[in-house]
Design an enzyme around this catalytic site. Structure first.
Site, PDB file in Angstrom:
ATOM      1  N   SER A 161       0.993  -1.116  -0.005  1.00 34.54           N
ATOM      2  CA  SER A 161       0.057  -0.016  -0.033  1.00 34.54           C
ATOM      3  C   SER A 161       0.972   1.206  -0.026  1.00 34.54           C
ATOM      4  O   SER A 161       2.051   0.930   0.259  1.00 34.54           O
ATOM      5  CB  SER A 161      -0.966  -0.033   1.148  1.00 34.54           C
ATOM      6  OG  SER A 161      -1.514   1.311   1.612  1.00 34.54           O
TER       7      SER A 161
ATOM      8  N   TYR B 295      -2.278  -0.440  10.369  1.00 30.95           N
ATOM      9  CA  TYR B 295      -2.480  -1.153   8.879  1.00 30.95           C
ATOM     10  C   TYR B 295      -1.092  -0.684   8.320  1.00 30.95           C
ATOM     11  O   TYR B 295      -0.583  -1.483   7.628  1.00 30.95           O
ATOM     12  CB  TYR B 295      -3.630  -0.288   8.266  1.00 30.95           C
ATOM     13  CG  TYR B 295      -3.835  -0.589   6.670  1.00 30.95           C
ATOM     14  CD1 TYR B 295      -4.243  -1.920   6.345  1.00 30.95           C
ATOM     15  CD2 TYR B 295      -3.379   0.362   5.977  1.00 30.95           C
ATOM     16  CE1 TYR B 295      -4.473  -2.131   4.912  1.00 30.95           C
ATOM     17  CE2 TYR B 295      -3.401  -0.161   4.431  1.00 30.95           C
ATOM     18  CZ  TYR B 295      -4.036  -1.271   4.012  1.00 30.95           C
ATOM     19  OH  TYR B 295      -4.084  -1.712   2.533  1.00 30.95           O
TER      20      TYR B 295
HETATM   21  N1  NAP Z   1      -8.503  -0.633  -1.717  1.00 34.67           N
HETATM   22  C1  NAP Z   1      -7.413   0.047  -1.403  1.00 34.67           C
HETATM   23  O1  NAP Z   1      -7.583   1.397  -1.365  1.00 34.67           O
HETATM   24  C2  NAP Z   1      -6.243  -0.524  -0.991  1.00 34.67           C
HETATM   25  C3  NAP Z   1      -4.956   0.449  -1.220  1.00 34.67           C
HETATM   26  C4  NAP Z   1      -3.658  -0.273  -0.963  1.00 34.67           C
HETATM   27  C5  NAP Z   1      -3.640  -1.604  -0.753  1.00 34.67           C
HETATM   28  N2  NAP Z   1      -4.838  -2.390  -0.638  1.00 34.67           N
HETATM   29  C6  NAP Z   1      -4.535  -3.847  -0.437  1.00 34.67           C
HETATM   30  O2  NAP Z   1      -5.073  -4.449  -1.433  1.00 34.67           O
HETATM   31  C7  NAP Z   1      -5.150  -5.899  -0.836  1.00 34.67           C
HETATM   32  C8  NAP Z   1      -6.527  -6.216  -1.619  1.00 34.67           C
HETATM   33  O3  NAP Z   1      -7.677  -5.351  -0.931  1.00 34.67           O
HETATM   34  P1  NAP Z   1      -8.722  -5.005  -1.714  1.00 34.67           P
HETATM   35  O4  NAP Z   1      -8.863  -3.415  -1.778  1.00 34.67           O
HETATM   36  O5  NAP Z   1      -9.129  -5.719  -2.933  1.00 34.67           O
HETATM   37  O6  NAP Z   1     -10.002  -5.318  -0.642  1.00 34.67           O
HETATM   38  P2  NAP Z   1     -11.207  -6.511  -0.907  1.00 34.67           P
HETATM   39  O7  NAP Z   1     -11.991  -6.570  -1.793  1.00 34.67           O
HETATM   40  O8  NAP Z   1     -11.699  -6.461   0.791  1.00 34.67           O
HETATM   41  O9  NAP Z   1     -10.258  -7.884  -0.561  1.00 34.67           O
HETATM   42  C9  NAP Z   1      -9.783  -8.402   0.447  1.00 34.67           C
HETATM   43  C10 NAP Z   1      -9.488  -9.875   0.005  1.00 34.67           C
HETATM   44  O10 NAP Z   1      -8.620 -10.539   0.915  1.00 34.67           O
HETATM   45  C11 NAP Z   1      -9.376 -11.786   1.431  1.00 34.67           C
HETATM   46  N3  NAP Z   1      -9.097 -11.954   2.752  1.00 34.67           N
HETATM   47  C12 NAP Z   1      -9.212 -11.202   3.958  1.00 34.67           C
HETATM   48  N4  NAP Z   1      -8.980 -11.878   4.951  1.00 34.67           N
HETATM   49  C13 NAP Z   1      -8.324 -13.157   4.687  1.00 34.67           C
HETATM   50  C14 NAP Z   1      -8.093 -14.291   5.238  1.00 34.67           C
HETATM   51  N5  NAP Z   1      -8.091 -14.259   6.623  1.00 34.67           N
HETATM   52  N6  NAP Z   1      -7.625 -15.452   4.758  1.00 34.67           N
HETATM   53  C15 NAP Z   1      -7.874 -15.464   3.254  1.00 34.67           C
HETATM   54  N7  NAP Z   1      -8.271 -14.489   2.583  1.00 34.67           N
HETATM   55  C16 NAP Z   1      -8.585 -13.435   3.139  1.00 34.67           C
HETATM   56  C17 NAP Z   1     -10.631 -11.624   1.076  1.00 34.67           C
HETATM   57  O11 NAP Z   1     -11.485 -12.720   0.955  1.00 34.67           O
HETATM   58  P3  NAP Z   1     -12.422 -13.592   1.732  1.00 34.67           P
HETATM   59  O12 NAP Z   1     -13.087 -12.407   2.453  1.00 34.67           O
HETATM   60  O13 NAP Z   1     -13.253 -14.550   0.859  1.00 34.67           O
HETATM   61  O14 NAP Z   1     -11.542 -14.455   2.473  1.00 34.67           O
HETATM   62  C18 NAP Z   1     -10.819 -10.684  -0.196  1.00 34.67           C
HETATM   63  O15 NAP Z   1     -10.711 -11.529  -1.263  1.00 34.67           O
HETATM   64  C19 NAP Z   1      -5.100  -5.812   0.527  1.00 34.67           C
HETATM   65  O16 NAP Z   1      -3.932  -6.417   0.948  1.00 34.67           O
HETATM   66  C20 NAP Z   1      -5.028  -4.515   0.904  1.00 34.67           C
HETATM   67  O17 NAP Z   1      -4.581  -4.078   2.113  1.00 34.67           O
HETATM   68  C21 NAP Z   1      -5.944  -1.938  -0.999  1.00 34.67           C
END
Ligand code: NAP
Length: 248
Positions: free
Chosen positions: A144, A158
């Protein structure tokens, strides 16, 4: 039509939504066989119906034994592992004294220990693949902007997990450079996903931004595809991708 990742097997964690789902689609479009990992089985099964040869592995990345078994099952089923995308993540933001410590633990368990465990399980197979015909293997971790600098006081734990992931990946890069396991970090700014549209207090809010103020999951998937399709002598170790209007 031939793709740049024909013949490769890829694991994407957190493939049930957001960036992980978009990344699985983008890698499959390049010809990769994608193993989909997350907890929500139905979401993974639905996605798998759209991706040729994809396999579904419902797993919680905080369960070390289940995670190692899932990685072994992928290798058994598809004959190897060329690319690991560590994407699964959890976010909780707010003033430190108001925090539920259980949320802090979950962030550490998923964002940091989950990445370490998944990488640990995958490394022997990636090292083997790097010695094969492709001549290289990849670990790409979704960190991130908050892994580079602390964007706000509310991002405390975070940001700590994402900084930790950055340190681990740099150590891993140094250790595996000569064995041709490339280690890349993608550092997204604000992306519209379940994480940023939940309406949780203090969470980064993607709902109120215009087109230039927020990224789509596909923008980050593009970055991952770029990293893993470089020629085997070139390693992209870090990529920071912000929406054009994001200031911090
Ligand atoms: N959105 C943003 O602005 C942003 C910015 C910077 C970085 N990121 C990073 O990008 C990545 C993806 O996030 P996203 O934005 O796409 O959010 P998201 O749609 O909430 O996706 C999170 C994913 O992680 C999985 N997950 C969560 N806990 C888990 C566990 N204990 N075991 C296995 N899978 C798990 C969830 O699947 P299940 O619930 O089905 O397990 C889901 O597929 C994360 O690492 C986040 O920190 C996001």
């Amino acid at each position: 039509m031939s793709g740049r990742l024909d013949g490769t097997t890829v694991i994407v964690t957190g493939a049930s939504s957001g960036i992980g789902e978009a990344t699985a689609r983008a890698l499959a479009a390049e010809g990769a066989t994608v193993a989909l990992l997350a907890r929500r089985r139905e979401r993974l099964e639905e996605l798998a119906t759209e991706l040729p040869r994809a396999s579904v592995h419902p797993v919680d990345v905080t369960d070390d034994d289940a995670l190692h078994a899932a990685v072994a099952a992928v290798v058994e089923q598809h004959g190897g592992l060329d690319v690991l995308v560590n994407n699964a993540g959890f976010g909780s933001w707010g003033p430190a004294a108001e925090a539920d410590v259980a949320d802090w633990r979950t962030m550490i368990d998923v964002n940091l220990t989950g990445v370490l465990s998944t990488t640990h399980a995958a490394l022997p197979h990636l090292a083997t693949a790097a010695g094969g015909p492709r001549g290289v293997a990849d670990v790409v971790t979704i960190s991130s902007v908050a892994g580079r600098r602390v964007p706000s006081p509310e991002s405390n734990v975070y940001a700590a997990t994402k900084h930790g992931v950055g340190a681990f990946c740099e150590a891993l890069r140094q250790e595996y450079a000569e064995r041709h396991v490339r280690v890349g970090l993608v550092e997204p700014g604000l992306v519209a996903s379940e994480m940023t549209t939940s309406g949780a207090q203090y969470a980064p809010d993607a709902t109120s931004k215009g087109e230039r103020g927020v990224l789509a999951p596909a923008d980050i998937a593009d970055a991952v595809v770029y990293i893993v399709t470089r020629p085997r002598h070139a390693a992209v170790n870090e990529m920071l991708v912000r929406p054009v209007e994001q200031v911090r």
